[in-house]
Design an enzyme around this catalytic site. Sequence first.
Site, PDB file in Angstrom:
ATOM      1  CE  LYS A  13      71.835  20.364 -60.513  1.00 45.84           C
ATOM      2  NZ  LYS A  13      71.945  18.898 -60.665  1.00 45.84           N
ATOM      3  NE  ARG A  87      72.984  20.097 -67.686  1.00 51.82           N
ATOM      4  CZ  ARG A  87      71.867  20.046 -66.947  1.00 51.82           C
ATOM      5  NH1 ARG A  87      71.214  21.141 -66.637  1.00 51.82           N
ATOM      6  NH2 ARG A  87      71.406  18.886 -66.529  1.00 51.82           N
ATOM      7  NE  ARG A 171      69.762  13.901 -67.515  1.00 53.17           N
ATOM      8  CZ  ARG A 171      68.996  13.507 -66.505  1.00 53.17           C
ATOM      9  NH1 ARG A 171      68.418  12.316 -66.528  1.00 53.17           N
ATOM     10  NH2 ARG A 171      68.794  14.293 -65.489  1.00 53.17           N
TER      11      ARG A 171
HETATM   12  P1  ADP Z   1      68.844  17.391 -59.285  1.00 51.82           P
HETATM   13  O1  ADP Z   1      67.954  18.614 -59.302  1.00 51.82           O
HETATM   14  O2  ADP Z   1      70.233  17.699 -58.812  1.00 51.82           O
HETATM   15  O3  ADP Z   1      68.839  16.620 -60.586  1.00 51.82           O
HETATM   16  P2  ADP Z   1      66.770  16.316 -57.538  1.00 51.82           P
HETATM   17  O4  ADP Z   1      66.601  17.396 -56.526  1.00 51.82           O
HETATM   18  O5  ADP Z   1      65.743  16.187 -58.606  1.00 51.82           O
HETATM   19  O6  ADP Z   1      68.254  16.397 -58.191  1.00 51.82           O
HETATM   20  O7  ADP Z   1      66.916  14.948 -56.726  1.00 51.82           O
HETATM   21  C1  ADP Z   1      67.009  13.703 -57.409  1.00 51.82           C
HETATM   22  C2  ADP Z   1      66.227  12.656 -56.632  1.00 51.82           C
HETATM   23  O8  ADP Z   1      66.880  12.397 -55.374  1.00 51.82           O
HETATM   24  C3  ADP Z   1      64.802  13.070 -56.288  1.00 51.82           C
HETATM   25  O9  ADP Z   1      64.001  11.915 -56.375  1.00 51.82           O
HETATM   26  C4  ADP Z   1      64.908  13.591 -54.836  1.00 51.82           C
HETATM   27  O10 ADP Z   1      63.687  13.425 -54.126  1.00 51.82           O
HETATM   28  C5  ADP Z   1      66.008  12.708 -54.277  1.00 51.82           C
HETATM   29  N1  ADP Z   1      66.872  13.394 -53.303  1.00 51.82           N
HETATM   30  C6  ADP Z   1      67.272  14.695 -53.336  1.00 51.82           C
HETATM   31  N2  ADP Z   1      68.090  14.961 -52.296  1.00 51.82           N
HETATM   32  C7  ADP Z   1      68.229  13.796 -51.620  1.00 51.82           C
HETATM   33  C8  ADP Z   1      68.970  13.409 -50.441  1.00 51.82           C
HETATM   34  N3  ADP Z   1      69.741  14.293 -49.796  1.00 51.82           N
HETATM   35  N4  ADP Z   1      68.877  12.125 -50.034  1.00 51.82           N
HETATM   36  C9  ADP Z   1      68.116  11.243 -50.702  1.00 51.82           C
HETATM   37  N5  ADP Z   1      67.399  11.511 -51.806  1.00 51.82           N
HETATM   38  C10 ADP Z   1      67.452  12.788 -52.256  1.00 51.82           C
HETATM   39  P1  AMP Z   2      67.925  18.900 -65.666  1.00 52.57           P
HETATM   40  O1  AMP Z   2      66.459  19.097 -65.369  1.00 52.57           O
HETATM   41  O2  AMP Z   2      68.804  19.978 -65.118  1.00 52.57           O
HETATM   42  O3  AMP Z   2      68.399  17.501 -65.308  1.00 52.57           O
HETATM   43  O4  AMP Z   2      68.053  19.036 -67.254  1.00 52.57           O
HETATM   44  C1  AMP Z   2      67.387  18.145 -68.122  1.00 52.57           C
HETATM   45  C2  AMP Z   2      67.936  18.300 -69.530  1.00 52.57           C
HETATM   46  O5  AMP Z   2      67.675  19.618 -70.029  1.00 52.57           O
HETATM   47  C3  AMP Z   2      69.452  18.125 -69.687  1.00 52.57           C
HETATM   48  O6  AMP Z   2      69.833  16.753 -69.793  1.00 52.57           O
HETATM   49  C4  AMP Z   2      69.701  18.877 -70.997  1.00 52.57           C
HETATM   50  O7  AMP Z   2      69.255  18.132 -72.116  1.00 52.57           O
HETATM   51  C5  AMP Z   2      68.751  20.072 -70.855  1.00 52.57           C
HETATM   52  N1  AMP Z   2      69.396  21.226 -70.185  1.00 52.57           N
HETATM   53  C6  AMP Z   2      69.043  21.774 -68.985  1.00 52.57           C
HETATM   54  N2  AMP Z   2      69.838  22.808 -68.678  1.00 52.57           N
HETATM   55  C7  AMP Z   2      70.727  22.915 -69.697  1.00 52.57           C
HETATM   56  C8  AMP Z   2      71.826  23.774 -69.953  1.00 52.57           C
HETATM   57  N3  AMP Z   2      72.188  24.734 -69.080  1.00 52.57           N
HETATM   58  N4  AMP Z   2      72.530  23.590 -71.096  1.00 52.57           N
HETATM   59  C9  AMP Z   2      72.180  22.638 -71.978  1.00 52.57           C
HETATM   60  N5  AMP Z   2      71.161  21.784 -71.797  1.00 52.57           N
HETATM   61  C10 AMP Z   2      70.438  21.913 -70.667  1.00 52.57           C
END
Ligand code: ADP
Ligand code: AMP
Length: 219
Positions: A13, A87, A171
């Site tokens: 995302k 969430r 998570r």
């Molecule tokens: P989210 O915001 O949903 O937690 P991230 O955007 O931080 O996910 O992505 C998680 C990890 O996967 C990061 O290290 C990112 O660079 C990698 N990543 C994101 N999209 C892809 C994809 N389509 N294919 C491979 N790796 C990806």
């Molecule tokens: P994320 O960066 O989205 O993976 O979020 C990291 C952490 O932040 C999560 O595991 C939760 O502990 C907290 N968090 C982020 N967004 C929310 C939300 N909308 N509601 C509750 N906790 C959140």
Amino acid sequence: MVFVFFGPPGSGKGTQAQYLVKKYGFRHISTGQLLRQEIQNKTALGLDIKSHIEAGELVSDGVMLELVKNVFRDKNSEHVIFDGFPRTVHQAIAFEGILSVNNLRVDLVINFEVSFDHLLERVKGRLTCKTCGHVYHEVNNPPKNVGVCDFCHGVSFEKRNDDEDSALKRRFELYKTETQTVKDFYSDRGIVVSIDASLAVETVKKNVEEALADLGIVS
Ligand code: ADP
Ligand code: AMP
């Protein structure tokens, strides 16, 4: 317009939101990033929530809703992406109230579908620029120049504490028990578009842009 990027931790995302910020100037609100900033700045809220985040627990709905209200006090943008929020169904319902006060509503939910195996590999390789928070992957999506952030030219990267095994397990559990049902809330309103987020970053970009183009948001 308001977009919700919905999907489990590691589904990509933030990566796609970063791209849309760069290409179209969308505003990207990652609630996880807002919380991590509070921790980094050692604010009262940051001290309060640190242990929750490190354990992989959700932060309370009350705290999250206050943070999100502030987003609309700061400034207005034409298009805003919410990543990691709502969430819980309670957050989703309260979000409608916050948006309606600002004459807004959720216009589109992009549901990032990806298998658990991909998620583990992605989260384990996730690297974040310590200076600007830009997200990379050690193998799949590294900075163009090794060790240098493409955006701010920072040279320090870190792994997230909550990407470690026990917090990560929690998570994923919470995604299944608390968050997944938020998708049904939006499906009932007919505003969910699902994309295959297990594909390569560039392919997912194309599919996200297509979903936005179908609504006439980008061309
Ligand atoms: P989210 O915001 O949903 O937690 P991230 O955007 O931080 O996910 O992505 C998680 C990890 O996967 C990061 O290290 C990112 O660079 C990698 N990543 C994101 N999209 C892809 C994809 N389509 N294919 C491979 N790796 C990806
Ligand atoms: P994320 O960066 O989205 O993976 O979020 C990291 C952490 O932040 C999560 O595991 C939760 O502990 C907290 N968090 C982020 N967004 C929310 C939300 N909308 N509601 C509750 N906790 C959140």
